[in-house]
Design an enzyme around this catalytic site. Structure first.
Site, PDB file in Angstrom:
ATOM      1  CD1 TRP A   1       7.596   4.857  33.150  1.00 44.73           C
ATOM      2  CD2 TRP A   1       5.386   4.725  33.483  1.00 44.73           C
ATOM      3  NE1 TRP A   1       7.160   3.677  32.601  1.00 44.73           N
ATOM      4  CE2 TRP A   1       5.810   3.561  32.793  1.00 44.73           C
ATOM      5  CE3 TRP A   1       4.030   4.843  33.798  1.00 44.73           C
ATOM      6  CZ2 TRP A   1       4.927   2.544  32.428  1.00 44.73           C
ATOM      7  CZ3 TRP A   1       3.143   3.832  33.444  1.00 44.73           C
ATOM      8  CH2 TRP A   1       3.596   2.695  32.756  1.00 44.73           C
ATOM      9  CE  LYS A   2      12.607  11.912  34.470  1.00 43.96           C
ATOM     10  NZ  LYS A   2      13.706  12.818  34.793  1.00 43.96           N
TER      11      LYS A   2
ATOM     12  CG  HIS B   1      14.654  11.213  40.898  1.00 45.63           C
ATOM     13  ND1 HIS B   1      14.651  12.454  40.281  1.00 45.63           N
ATOM     14  CD2 HIS B   1      14.929  10.320  39.918  1.00 45.63           C
ATOM     15  CE1 HIS B   1      14.909  12.301  38.996  1.00 45.63           C
ATOM     16  NE2 HIS B   1      15.089  11.013  38.749  1.00 45.63           N
TER      17      HIS B   1
ATOM     18  CD  GLU C   1      13.275  14.848  37.807  1.00 48.18           C
ATOM     19  OE1 GLU C   1      12.258  14.159  37.966  1.00 48.18           O
ATOM     20  OE2 GLU C   1      14.007  14.736  36.800  1.00 48.18           O
TER      21      GLU C   1
ATOM     22  CD  GLU D   1      18.815   8.780  38.272  1.00 50.50           C
ATOM     23  OE1 GLU D   1      18.466   8.133  37.288  1.00 50.50           O
ATOM     24  OE2 GLU D   1      18.076   9.582  38.840  1.00 50.50           O
TER      25      GLU D   1
ATOM     26  N   GLY E   1      17.773  13.980  31.876  1.00 53.92           N
ATOM     27  CA  GLY E   1      16.858  14.664  30.973  1.00 53.92           C
ATOM     28  C   GLY E   1      17.541  15.679  30.062  1.00 53.92           C
TER      29      GLY E   1
ATOM     30  CB  SER F   1      20.809  11.171  28.952  1.00 52.31           C
ATOM     31  OG  SER F   1      20.222  12.410  29.300  1.00 52.31           O
TER      32      SER F   1
ATOM     33  N   GLY G   1      14.822   7.460  32.601  1.00 50.55           N
ATOM     34  CA  GLY G   1      13.671   8.349  32.631  1.00 50.55           C
ATOM     35  C   GLY G   1      12.983   8.399  31.286  1.00 50.55           C
ATOM     36  N   GLY G   2      13.308   9.419  30.492  1.00 47.16           N
ATOM     37  CA  GLY G   2      12.618   9.655  29.216  1.00 47.16           C
ATOM     38  C   GLY G   2      12.474   8.423  28.343  1.00 47.16           C
TER      39      GLY G   2
END
Ligand code: PEP
Length: 251
Positions: A11-12, A96, A98, A168, A174, A214, A235-236
């Site tokens: 969910w970030k 991750h 990020e 990833e 994203g 994605s 993710g999204g």
């Protein structure tokens, strides 16, 4: 698809208590009949306790998106493996992209976190993946080797077997650009070969390697059909119950 799939969502830094609980109530209802695959969501720290409580006893598991490696101490703003376990969550996402690229996490730090998670009985998902310039420069194998060997440094075979890996590619996170099923499968094969070189073929073959970048309802089936892809990290598309349910229920 070689083994029991693990379909996971990240969910970030999205959702609040009300929207998060709404989403997991829908997931619980939608996925109660799912028997042949595992489901896991990585939620923000503030939502771990209420969501772990809501999902207790169901087939949807909960994890944190990061942790520090010490079990307690003067580390303002950090969260420890024991504090994660205290919420009822049993999983943690580590390394991750990020965390690596926005917050500067190194392979050494990620390795310390991985060892600490395992020592405290948390189940880790370790992310690896190359940047676009590394892919274009023909450096995929080198990057995957550095990140995998760095992440697993000094880990026993028994501990390594408890780790799930998520491949990833950073350029696909994203961005709406997905690795083709063939490219993703090839990268997973490379990671499995690296694991076999560190441990042995049997250990490498038994480990689950998820694809992330994605993943959407309309591309999940092709990805999951590949022999080296054992699940997804989404993710999204994990922020909407219907879309994530379709991904979990890939055919
Ligand atoms: C992720 O957050 O790990 C991810 C893969 O994001 P997205 O699915 O949005 O690309």
């Amino acid at each position: 698809m070689a083994k029991r799939p693990l379909m996971s969502g990240n969910w970030k830094m999205y959702m609040n208590t009300a929207s998060g609980l709404d989403l997991v109530k829908s997931l619980k209802a939608n996925c109660g009949d799912v028997k042949d695959r595992d489901i896991l969501i990585f939620v923000p720290f503030t939502l771990l306790a209420p969501i772990a409580k809501e999902l207790d006893g169901t087939n949807v598991w909960v994890g944190a998106q990061n942790m520090y490696f010490e079990k307690e101490g003067a580390f303002t703003g950090e969260i420890s493996p024991l504090q994660i376990l205290d919420t009822g969550a049993k999983w943690v996402l580590l390394g991750h992209s990020e965390r690596r690229h926005v917050f500067g996490e190194t392979n050494d730090l990620i390795n310390k976190k991985l060892k600490s998670a395992l020592a405290h009985g948390l189940k880790p998902v370790l992310c690896v993946g190359e940047l676009l310039e590394e892919r274009e420069g023909g450096k995929i194998e080198e990057v995957l080797k550095t990140q995998t060997k760095g992440g697993f440094k000094e880990l026993s075979k028994e501990d390594a077997a408890k780790v799930v890996i998520a491949y990833e590619p950073v350029w696909a996170i994203g961005t709406g650009k997905t690795a083709s099923p063939e490219d993703a499968d090839e990268a997973h094969k490379i990671i499995r070969e690296i694991l076999a070189s560190i441990y042995d073929q049997g250990t490498a073959d038994n480990m689950r390697i998820l694809y992330g970048g994605s993943v959407k309802p309309d591309n999940v089936d092709g990805l999951m059909a590949k022999p080296n892809i054992d699940g997804s990290l989404v993710g999204g598309a994990s922020l909407k119950a219907d879309g994530f349910t379709r991904i979990v229920k890939f055919q």
